[in-house]
Write a protein that holds these residues in place. Structure first.
Motif, PDB file in Angstrom:
ATOM      1  N   HIS A 131      13.860 -32.974 -36.430  1.00  7.46           N
ATOM      2  CA  HIS A 131      14.399 -33.721 -35.494  1.00  7.46           C
ATOM      3  C   HIS A 131      14.757 -32.374 -34.152  1.00  7.46           C
ATOM      4  CE1 HIS A 131      15.639 -36.666 -38.643  1.00  7.46           C
ATOM      5  NE2 HIS A 131      16.368 -35.790 -39.261  1.00  7.46           N
ATOM      6  N   VAL A 149       7.590 -36.072 -28.159  1.00 10.61           N
ATOM      7  CA  VAL A 149       7.092 -37.075 -28.776  1.00 10.61           C
ATOM      8  C   VAL A 149       5.542 -37.507 -28.963  1.00 10.61           C
ATOM      9  CG1 VAL A 149       7.261 -39.784 -28.578  1.00 10.61           C
ATOM     10  CG2 VAL A 149       9.456 -38.490 -28.381  1.00 10.61           C
ATOM     11  N   LYS A 150       4.976 -37.190 -27.772  1.00 12.01           N
ATOM     12  CA  LYS A 150       3.557 -37.558 -27.735  1.00 12.01           C
ATOM     13  C   LYS A 150       2.577 -36.440 -28.037  1.00 12.01           C
ATOM     14  CE  LYS A 150       4.213 -40.495 -23.737  1.00 12.01           C
ATOM     15  NZ  LYS A 150       3.641 -41.053 -22.280  1.00 12.01           N
ATOM     16  N   ASN A 155      10.280 -37.921 -33.281  1.00 14.37           N
ATOM     17  CA  ASN A 155      10.589 -39.160 -32.909  1.00 14.37           C
ATOM     18  C   ASN A 155      12.169 -39.590 -33.176  1.00 14.37           C
ATOM     19  OD1 ASN A 155      10.957 -39.941 -35.599  1.00 14.37           O
ATOM     20  ND2 ASN A 155       9.593 -41.414 -35.841  1.00 14.37           N
ATOM     21  N   SER A 156      12.698 -38.383 -32.810  1.00 13.58           N
ATOM     22  CA  SER A 156      14.410 -38.371 -33.024  1.00 13.58           C
ATOM     23  C   SER A 156      14.924 -37.203 -32.469  1.00 13.58           C
ATOM     24  CB  SER A 156      14.736 -38.445 -34.714  1.00 13.58           C
ATOM     25  OG  SER A 156      14.097 -37.411 -35.476  1.00 13.58           O
ATOM     26  N   CYS A 181      15.242 -42.111 -24.943  1.00 10.53           N
ATOM     27  CA  CYS A 181      14.973 -42.153 -26.375  1.00 10.53           C
ATOM     28  C   CYS A 181      14.183 -43.738 -26.443  1.00 10.53           C
ATOM     29  CB  CYS A 181      15.926 -42.227 -27.234  1.00 10.53           C
ATOM     30  SG  CYS A 181      16.569 -40.590 -27.614  1.00 10.53           S
ATOM     31  N   GLY A 185      10.540 -44.431 -27.600  1.00 10.09           N
ATOM     32  CA  GLY A 185      10.500 -45.020 -28.960  1.00 10.09           C
ATOM     33  C   GLY A 185      10.743 -44.010 -29.906  1.00 10.09           C
ATOM     34  N   ALA A 186      11.925 -43.048 -29.658  1.00 14.88           N
ATOM     35  CA  ALA A 186      12.403 -42.307 -30.518  1.00 14.88           C
ATOM     36  C   ALA A 186      13.919 -42.748 -30.731  1.00 14.88           C
ATOM     37  CB  ALA A 186      12.418 -41.072 -29.735  1.00 14.88           C
ATOM     38  N   ASN A 386       9.967 -43.412 -39.641  1.00 14.00           N
ATOM     39  CA  ASN A 386       8.333 -43.956 -39.621  1.00 14.00           C
ATOM     40  C   ASN A 386       7.413 -43.116 -40.133  1.00 14.00           C
ATOM     41  OD1 ASN A 386       6.789 -45.767 -38.418  1.00 14.00           O
ATOM     42  ND2 ASN A 386       6.356 -44.861 -36.475  1.00 14.00           N
ATOM     43  N   ARG A 464       5.804 -37.593 -37.038  1.00 21.25           N
ATOM     44  CA  ARG A 464       6.286 -38.975 -37.174  1.00 21.25           C
ATOM     45  C   ARG A 464       6.056 -39.695 -35.843  1.00 21.25           C
ATOM     46  NH1 ARG A 464      11.741 -38.356 -37.094  1.00 21.25           N
ATOM     47  NH2 ARG A 464      11.544 -36.042 -36.480  1.00 21.25           N
ATOM     48  N   PRO A 465       5.390 -40.743 -35.821  1.00 22.14           N
ATOM     49  CA  PRO A 465       4.949 -41.479 -34.684  1.00 22.14           C
ATOM     50  C   PRO A 465       6.089 -42.299 -34.106  1.00 22.14           C
ATOM     51  CG  PRO A 465       3.942 -42.515 -36.587  1.00 22.14           C
ATOM     52  CD  PRO A 465       4.590 -41.117 -37.012  1.00 22.14           C
ATOM     53  N   PRO A 466       6.109 -42.537 -32.741  1.00 17.57           N
ATOM     54  CA  PRO A 466       7.451 -43.284 -32.274  1.00 17.57           C
ATOM     55  C   PRO A 466       7.119 -44.637 -32.531  1.00 17.57           C
ATOM     56  CG  PRO A 466       5.667 -42.816 -30.625  1.00 17.57           C
ATOM     57  CD  PRO A 466       5.116 -42.082 -31.760  1.00 17.57           C
TER      58      PRO A 466
END
Length: 503
Positions: A131, A149-150, A155-156, A181, A185-186, A386, A464-466
């Motif tokens: 995280h 994220v990308k 994803n958090s 977020c 998508g986080a 995820n 971890r994907p979004p």
């Protein structure tokens, strides 16, 4: 220490597989670190390691959603580093941890992430993820969140509502962080305490001459956790994005989460082993070292009902998955606050004993079924963040992270036998029935016969994907809400003079 077997291939015979939706007797074959076959009476191939699990349960490896290994904090560093911390984890049946990158105020998120990942990659004995905390807000932070994220598998993102003049963000900053977020998508995470009121409470306690560990809880009462929890949920709901409340420590905070969930708000709550296993009355112990060992934030509550009520919420599904906030400091480090409780480094152990504490106080009390135990200790965390079903499930194609669990074997928890670097255990003397007798990571035995056989640095970072399952339906919900926001068409306002002059 070296692993006994590094092929990632193992056959487990005669166990009972327990997932969050069902359990059944079966053999399990893991090849090259991945579950290859689940069926009865699998014939072992020549040279394959075979483990007999008669009368034992096969559980998905535990997932600890909340650790702080080798965290620089309050002028020192937590003593469980990524090596010792993950050794303790696998000794208790946890095979995946999610730690926190915590940048200092003004520090680049990417710079902090790279530092944490380097620390972890060199030392972890099981798979892990990260995280990232947001301790300040700017256009730079917004851009770096997108990169994380990308490109970096995050994803958090966590906001602190406490630790004024350090990690704490304002409500306005939190609003913008939550919006970002949602765009990415986080999952928005929150440490929920009213930091301004905690700050004032600390000053009041010190002015009254209350300098010992009890001042910690007295300065941050349950109401301040409940208020901040409510505020965080309201802000997240105004943005229409999911929010995850870390380390839910009080009945009041749990009540708030439950209320909003009943109203359809997308909120998730994380109790921790400390709050489910002990109470905070220890902070009033006359032995300063003993009392200080229990100091963490939010505090473990002294109300003896709390651990039972939190377990009830977990059993009903109103709280979701159990973490630990494992952040350990030895007595000499805690003694930085011997004359001022605000200088005691906050943190306790938990990563090794988490699963046994939940089994003892959940399954053995009749509150949790075997399947609910798996949900609370692994599968729900995997869904929220995820990585399900790669983690959190025993099924063909899943990672070969498996715990052979003996529901009838007992142990008494002690600092003298635990695998932490810390010189205290908050669960000291508690007898638990239900323990990990063998832990398998990627098809390799890393814990068996009360012995570790790990390879330092052998764990992998898991991206971890979004836009995971927590975002299901969010777009439609947002669309419906926006349709209710309508402009009213009116004639331009005219005062009386304007009306008279036009006649």
């Amino acid at each position: 220490m070296l692993r006994v077997d590094q092929t990632g291939t193992i056959l487990i015979k005669n166990g009972t597989v327990v997932n969050d939706d069902r359990y059944f007797k079966s053999d399990v074959l893991v090849e090259n670190g991945i579950i290859k076959e689940i069926s009865k009476n699998i014939e072992p191939k020549e040279g394959i390691k075979v483990v007999d699990a008669t009368d034992k349960l096969l559980l998905p490896g535990g997932i600890d959603t909340h650790t702080h290994f080798q965290l620089p904090f309050m002028g020192t560093v937590s003593v469980d580093d990524f090596d010792i911390g993950t050794q303790a984890a696998v000794a208790g049946g946890t095979t995946f941890i999610i730690d926190f990158v915590i940048p200092t105020r003004g520090q680049s998120l990417l710079e902090a992430y790279d530092q944490w990942k380097k620390w972890a990659d060199e030392k972890v004995n099981c798979d892990y993820s990260l995280h990232v905390a947001i301790t300040w807000w700017s256009e730079q932070v917004s851009r770096e969140m997108e990169i994380l994220v990308k490109e970096r598998g995050v994803n958090s993102f966590k906001c602190f509502m406490a630790y004024k003049n350090s990690f704490m963000v304002t409500d306005q900053e939190m609003y913008h962080i939550f919006k970002r977020c949602k765009e990415l998508g986080a999952i928005a995470q929150v440490h929920a305490e009213n930091g301004d009121m905690v700050f004032e409470g600390q000053k009041k306690m010190l002015e009254m001459g209350i300098t010992g560990p009890e001042g910690h809880e007295l300065s941050r009462p349950e109401a301040l956790e409940a208020e901040a929890t409510n505020r965080a949920i309201v802000i997240a709901d105004s943005v229409c994005t999911p929010v995850y409340i870390v380390h839910v420590q009080s009945i009041g905070a749990a009540d708030v989460i439950c209320k909003h969930r009943k109203e359809g708000v997308r909120v998730y709550g994380e109790p921790i082993a400390a709050g489910l296993g002990v109470d905070g009355s220890h902070m009033w112990n006359h032995d300063w070292r003993h009392a200080a060992a229990f100091v963490m934030g939010p505090p473990i509550r002294p109300d003896p009902r709390t651990k039972g009520v939190l377990m009830d919420y977990l059993a009903r599904g109103d709280l979701d998955c159990v973490g630990t906030d494992n952040c350990t400091f030895c007595a000499d480090q805690k003694a930085m606050g011997k004359d001022d409780f605000t200088k005691i480094p906050n943190g306790v152990n938990g990563v090794e004993d988490r699963m046994s504490i939940v089994w003892e106080n959940g399954v053995n009390t009749g509150k949790l079924t075997w399947c609910q135990f798996v949900r609370a200790t692994s599968s729900e965390a995997a869904r929220i963040f995820n990585i399900y079903p790669r983690k959190g499930r025993i099924d063909v194609g899943c990672d070969g992270d498996i715990v052979i669990w003996d529901p009838n074997q007992s142990k008494t928890i002690s600092k003298d036998t635990h695998h932490h670097a810390v010189d205290f255990n908050i669960f000291e003397g508690i007898k638990v029935t239900g323990i990990a007798v063998t832990t398998i990571v990627a098809g390799n035995i890393v814990w068996s016969d009360n012995k570790l056989s790990c390879v330092k640095g052998s764990g992998r970072f898991v991206p971890r994907p979004p836009f995971g399952p927590v975002f299901d339906g969010i777009e439609q919900r947002d669309k419906v809400r926006n349709e209710l926001l309508r402009k009213v068409d009116r004639k331009p306002y005219e005062d009386d003079n304007t009306k008279n002059s036009s006649k």
